[in-house]
Motif scaffolding. Structure first.
Motif, PDB file in Angstrom:
ATOM      1  N   GLY A  45       0.741  -1.245  -0.079  1.00  0.00           N
ATOM      2  CA  GLY A  45      -0.084  -0.111  -0.156  1.00  0.00           C
ATOM      3  C   GLY A  45       1.039   1.269   0.087  1.00  0.00           C
ATOM      4  O   GLY A  45       0.125   2.363  -0.288  1.00  0.00           O
ATOM      5  N   SER A  46       2.229   1.274   0.139  1.00  0.00           N
ATOM      6  CA  SER A  46       3.089   2.265   0.227  1.00  0.00           C
ATOM      7  C   SER A  46       4.197   1.990  -0.780  1.00  0.00           C
ATOM      8  O   SER A  46       4.663   1.070  -0.880  1.00  0.00           O
ATOM      9  N   CYS A  47       4.558   3.031  -1.489  1.00  0.00           N
ATOM     10  CA  CYS A  47       5.857   2.918  -2.378  1.00  0.00           C
ATOM     11  C   CYS A  47       6.957   3.094  -1.621  1.00  0.00           C
ATOM     12  O   CYS A  47       7.135   4.285  -0.876  1.00  0.00           O
ATOM     13  N   THR A  48       7.915   2.314  -1.969  1.00  0.00           N
ATOM     14  CA  THR A  48       9.133   2.532  -1.058  1.00  0.00           C
ATOM     15  C   THR A  48      10.274   2.400  -2.199  1.00  0.00           C
ATOM     16  O   THR A  48      11.493   2.193  -1.714  1.00  0.00           O
ATOM     17  N   CYS A  49       9.789   2.572  -3.454  1.00  0.00           N
ATOM     18  CA  CYS A  49      10.899   2.490  -4.347  1.00  0.00           C
ATOM     19  C   CYS A  49      11.909   3.718  -4.602  1.00  0.00           C
ATOM     20  O   CYS A  49      11.394   4.739  -3.884  1.00  0.00           O
ATOM     21  N   ARG A  50      13.006   3.625  -4.980  1.00  0.00           N
ATOM     22  CA  ARG A  50      13.900   4.644  -5.272  1.00  0.00           C
ATOM     23  C   ARG A  50      13.238   6.001  -5.970  1.00  0.00           C
ATOM     24  O   ARG A  50      13.436   7.011  -5.247  1.00  0.00           O
ATOM     25  N   VAL A  51      12.700   5.744  -7.072  1.00  0.00           N
ATOM     26  CA  VAL A  51      11.916   6.857  -7.525  1.00  0.00           C
ATOM     27  C   VAL A  51      10.348   6.735  -7.326  1.00  0.00           C
ATOM     28  O   VAL A  51       9.727   5.793  -7.621  1.00  0.00           O
ATOM     29  N   ARG A  52       9.733   7.562  -6.452  1.00  0.00           N
ATOM     30  CA  ARG A  52       8.477   7.340  -6.013  1.00  0.00           C
ATOM     31  C   ARG A  52       7.456   7.231  -7.026  1.00  0.00           C
ATOM     32  O   ARG A  52       7.394   8.083  -8.025  1.00  0.00           O
ATOM     33  N   HIS A  53       6.575   6.309  -6.970  1.00  0.00           N
ATOM     34  CA  HIS A  53       5.591   6.332  -7.961  1.00  0.00           C
ATOM     35  C   HIS A  53       4.297   7.111  -7.435  1.00  0.00           C
ATOM     36  O   HIS A  53       3.929   7.252  -6.463  1.00  0.00           O
ATOM     37  N   ALA A  54       3.290   7.299  -8.480  1.00  0.00           N
ATOM     38  CA  ALA A  54       2.255   8.141  -8.584  1.00  0.00           C
ATOM     39  C   ALA A  54       1.168   7.419  -7.476  1.00  0.00           C
ATOM     40  O   ALA A  54       0.798   5.952  -8.231  1.00  0.00           O
ATOM     41  N   VAL A  55       0.654   7.640  -6.312  1.00  0.00           N
ATOM     42  CA  VAL A  55      -0.238   6.809  -5.556  1.00  0.00           C
ATOM     43  C   VAL A  55      -1.503   7.753  -5.297  1.00  0.00           C
ATOM     44  O   VAL A  55      -2.531   6.806  -4.582  1.00  0.00           O
ATOM     45  N   THR A  56      -1.542   8.766  -5.577  1.00  0.00           N
ATOM     46  CA  THR A  56      -2.805   9.400  -5.554  1.00  0.00           C
ATOM     47  C   THR A  56      -3.390   9.569  -6.760  1.00  0.00           C
ATOM     48  O   THR A  56      -2.581   9.583  -7.778  1.00  0.00           O
ATOM     49  N   ALA A  57      -4.766  10.134  -7.002  1.00  0.00           N
ATOM     50  CA  ALA A  57      -5.485  10.129  -8.379  1.00  0.00           C
ATOM     51  C   ALA A  57      -4.651  11.694  -9.020  1.00  0.00           C
ATOM     52  O   ALA A  57      -4.486  11.467 -10.159  1.00  0.00           O
ATOM     53  N   GLU A  72       6.799   3.411 -18.539  1.00  0.00           N
ATOM     54  CA  GLU A  72       7.267   2.097 -17.498  1.00  0.00           C
ATOM     55  C   GLU A  72       7.443   2.521 -16.140  1.00  0.00           C
ATOM     56  O   GLU A  72       7.003   1.855 -15.016  1.00  0.00           O
ATOM     57  N   HIS A  73       7.533   3.799 -15.638  1.00  0.00           N
ATOM     58  CA  HIS A  73       7.294   4.415 -14.326  1.00  0.00           C
ATOM     59  C   HIS A  73       5.873   4.184 -13.960  1.00  0.00           C
ATOM     60  O   HIS A  73       5.660   4.115 -12.790  1.00  0.00           O
ATOM     61  N   LEU A  74       4.924   4.532 -14.704  1.00  0.00           N
ATOM     62  CA  LEU A  74       3.655   4.341 -14.344  1.00  0.00           C
ATOM     63  C   LEU A  74       2.888   3.093 -14.115  1.00  0.00           C
ATOM     64  O   LEU A  74       2.139   2.741 -13.379  1.00  0.00           O
ATOM     65  N   LEU A  75       3.698   2.098 -14.993  1.00  0.00           N
ATOM     66  CA  LEU A  75       3.134   0.956 -15.051  1.00  0.00           C
ATOM     67  C   LEU A  75       4.107  -0.247 -14.441  1.00  0.00           C
ATOM     68  O   LEU A  75       3.648  -1.486 -14.073  1.00  0.00           O
ATOM     69  N   GLY A  76       5.138   0.024 -14.033  1.00  0.00           N
ATOM     70  CA  GLY A  76       6.273  -0.888 -13.786  1.00  0.00           C
ATOM     71  C   GLY A  76       5.950  -1.339 -12.026  1.00  0.00           C
ATOM     72  O   GLY A  76       5.048  -0.863 -11.503  1.00  0.00           O
ATOM     73  N   PRO A  77       6.480  -2.442 -11.815  1.00  0.00           N
ATOM     74  CA  PRO A  77       6.218  -3.042 -10.553  1.00  0.00           C
ATOM     75  C   PRO A  77       6.674  -2.280  -9.254  1.00  0.00           C
ATOM     76  O   PRO A  77       7.656  -1.310  -9.464  1.00  0.00           O
ATOM     77  N   CYS A  78       5.821  -2.370  -8.239  1.00  0.00           N
ATOM     78  CA  CYS A  78       5.934  -1.457  -6.964  1.00  0.00           C
ATOM     79  C   CYS A  78       5.264  -2.229  -5.959  1.00  0.00           C
ATOM     80  O   CYS A  78       4.241  -2.822  -6.197  1.00  0.00           O
ATOM     81  N   PRO A  79       5.574  -1.914  -4.597  1.00  0.00           N
ATOM     82  CA  PRO A  79       4.839  -2.749  -3.596  1.00  0.00           C
ATOM     83  C   PRO A  79       3.533  -2.036  -3.635  1.00  0.00           C
ATOM     84  O   PRO A  79       2.529  -2.382  -2.731  1.00  0.00           O
ATOM     85  N   ALA A  80       3.217  -0.893  -3.874  1.00  0.00           N
ATOM     86  CA  ALA A  80       1.960  -0.134  -3.819  1.00  0.00           C
ATOM     87  C   ALA A  80       1.097  -0.338  -5.177  1.00  0.00           C
ATOM     88  O   ALA A  80       0.291   0.592  -5.554  1.00  0.00           O
ATOM     89  N   THR A  81       1.116  -1.428  -5.860  1.00  0.00           N
ATOM     90  CA  THR A  81       0.492  -1.657  -7.148  1.00  0.00           C
ATOM     91  C   THR A  81      -1.075  -1.510  -7.082  1.00  0.00           C
ATOM     92  O   THR A  81      -1.719  -0.904  -7.972  1.00  0.00           O
TER      93      THR A  81
END
Length: 114
Positions: free
Chosen positions: A52-64, A91-100
């Motif tokens: 539910g939270s992004c811990t990636c090196r480059v933070r992903h969009a998690v809000t609308a 790739e950044h919008l659709l790539g893997p992330c713990p907050a998918t």
């Protein structure tokens, strides 16, 4: 256009034709994927990593709002013919992330279906 893809269930890597991905085709998995009987277990394991939270090196969009802004940047790059930038943004919008799952909900709120 062909896109490099990876199966998140078995690790297979290959290419898929863009319009097949857009239309959720082909309806089946690639050859050699895990048996359908194992899909529920594999999908459960896959979703268990969603924090539910992004811990990636480059933070992903998690809000609308963040997803809408990122999609807007992608549109601008596409319209300007900046293919490399557009691919990186995609790739950044659709790539893997713990907050998918959270990112998916943000995308649906940013672009509600009519």
């Amino acid at each position: 256009m062909n896109w490099p893809v990876a199966c998140m269930l078995c690790g297979w890597q290959g290419v898929r034709f863009y319009s097949h991905l857009r239309r959720a085709q082909p309806p089946g998995r690639h050859s050699g994927c895990a048996p359908k009987a194992e899909f529920p277990r594999l999908l459960e394991a896959l979703t268990s990593t969603d924090s539910g939270s992004c811990t990636c090196r480059v933070r992903h969009a998690v809000t609308a709002q963040e997803f809408f802004a990122a999609a807007h940047l992608l549109l601008l790059a596409h319209n300007d013919g900046e293919q490399a930038k557009a691919l990186a943004l995609t790739e950044h919008l659709l790539g893997p992330c713990p907050a998918t799952a959270r990112r998916g909900r943000a995308a649906l709120r940013a672009f509600p279906r009519s």
